[in-house]
Design an enzyme around this catalytic site. Sequence first.
Site, PDB file in Angstrom:
ATOM      1  N   ASP A 198      -2.293   8.929  -2.799  1.00  0.00           N
ATOM      2  CA  ASP A 198      -1.635   7.982  -2.783  1.00  0.00           C
ATOM      3  C   ASP A 198      -0.531   8.038  -3.683  1.00  0.00           C
ATOM      4  O   ASP A 198       0.766   7.938  -3.278  1.00  0.00           O
ATOM      5  CB  ASP A 198      -2.425   6.579  -2.918  1.00  0.00           C
ATOM      6  CG  ASP A 198      -1.602   5.396  -2.903  1.00  0.00           C
ATOM      7  OD1 ASP A 198      -2.180   4.415  -3.455  1.00  0.00           O
ATOM      8  OD2 ASP A 198      -0.580   5.566  -1.905  1.00  0.00           O
ATOM      9  N   ASP A 321      -5.538  -0.636  -0.245  1.00  0.00           N
ATOM     10  CA  ASP A 321      -6.018  -0.945  -1.770  1.00  0.00           C
ATOM     11  C   ASP A 321      -7.224  -1.707  -1.920  1.00  0.00           C
ATOM     12  O   ASP A 321      -8.148  -1.573  -2.835  1.00  0.00           O
ATOM     13  CB  ASP A 321      -4.654  -1.432  -2.504  1.00  0.00           C
ATOM     14  CG  ASP A 321      -3.553  -0.510  -2.205  1.00  0.00           C
ATOM     15  OD1 ASP A 321      -2.436  -1.030  -1.997  1.00  0.00           O
ATOM     16  OD2 ASP A 321      -3.649   0.718  -2.440  1.00  0.00           O
TER      17      ASP A 321
END
Lengths: 400, 142
Positions: A198, A321
């Site tokens: 990420d 997330d």
Amino acid sequence: MDQNPRPKTIIETLGEEIIRIITPVSICMLLVVILVSVLNTDSSSNATTISSMATMAYAENTSDSIWDKIKGALLNSLVFVAVVTAVTFLLVLLFYLRCTKFLKYYMGFSAFLVLGFMGGEISLLLIQYFSFPIDCITFGIFLFNFTVVGVLAVFMSKMAIFVTQSYLVVIGMLVAYWFTLLPEWTTWMLLIAMSLYDLAAVLLPGGPLRLLVELAMSRDEDIPALVYEARPIVTDDSGLVQRRVWREGNLSENQGHSSNEGNIVDAEQGRILREDSELAAPLIQHRISVRMNSNEDSSENIALEGIGLGSSGAIKLGLGDFIFYSVLVGRAAMYDFMTVYACYLAIIAGLGVTLILLAFYRKALPALPFSIMLGVLFYLLTRLLLEVFVVQCSVNLLMF
Amino acid sequence: MENDSRNPNSSITIDETNPLTSPSRRRSGHRVEWPTIDGPLGLSPEDSLPYARRFFKLGFLCLPFLWAINCFYFWPVLRRPQSDPLLRRYLFGSAIGFLLFTAILLSWAFTFAIGGDHLFGHVWEELVMYNVADRYGLTGWM
């Protein structure tokens, strides 16, 4: 004439917005913890290994040595990250070729798979566990309704905000529960690998997510993706309390007051930007990563990873997330509830740090690294150090 | 001027009658009655009718939940007797449909659950979900 009430303080607006993003994250984590503690107690967590994309390279066995497990888990997570990278680049390519309709349909299809199949399986597991006397006709109707309305909520642009948000949380919960079924070392390695990915994908100039965001910004389009958008604060003022730069939509004909309503105030920095019927600087910053969520075929969730500012100024958090935070907490729940509390606090602290950085930098940021790293650190500290301390204190009737 | 809120590709749309972007409306004293429960973030009054009609018709595909969502979304319209009568007709239809369907479904479900095999005999064992799941191996995918 409207008499304006006293303007809201920054604690009310800022605090309200933060609460509106932390609440669904916490609810998702709570639901995953409940599911894990209910469904995983009858079989030990090491015995149920599923063969899937994430365990392709190495199927963990309880009798392997620690070093073998670490190597195997590393291999698994590298394979997973490689597949995710490849699929994200494919997504960037499709977006570049303007296949937006295809992406939208794909999003709806993956929502259907997650809600229908995974939701159905998990509810069947729950029914079996509680021996709930529901018949197949009623169950079928419930599942059908739930799935179809969920697909509509994800698909359609205008649906009750509460319904859309709830369905996104449910989708996150279902995918996160699936991830907790992976073997232990693989899960932890996967979390760390995904947070590093990420970080790289969003911040590096060649990263796929950064490319996607820049494409979307240059074309001023929304990326069709699963993203949780918190309900924006609706104030009564004409715009002085707006904390973010607003994107003014095209004014309709019956308004006719375009000149002085064209001011938007960025209260944080005190600038006044004048805009006309064209759009001001677009603010949607998205990052996308694709999740593998089923082991049958390569069905993927186009999940949005990371955090950004929506066009209405609301905070947007990607569904990836939600999923990875809940996976971390779910894994912690498989050990003990003490680790759950510690990891929850760590994740919320990481989310808070990310939000502060978002306010500073005002561009798309990866939401995973801080929270996951803090979460893993706290898990290890709790499991290795804190638990011994607390147990000894309790046993000797000293504290707790 | 294209209408931004009709863009099907944007998942976040701007309502052009949003008072945040049209403060002149409120300053002039004209209050817009928002038909949806989301208020200024939801649909405009013009867009509501085709929306409600579509949900009403889709609900006939054995989807009472959709009727319930319809009523939930347009709750302010149901509460205010002076709003659009056409819209209210669709909403009343949705509400009645939802209540009827739910009554039938719940009565069947409770009969099944409480009656057990005294009432149904052997068929109960065949219909109950956990046996069906075992028989067809529905939980073996994960």
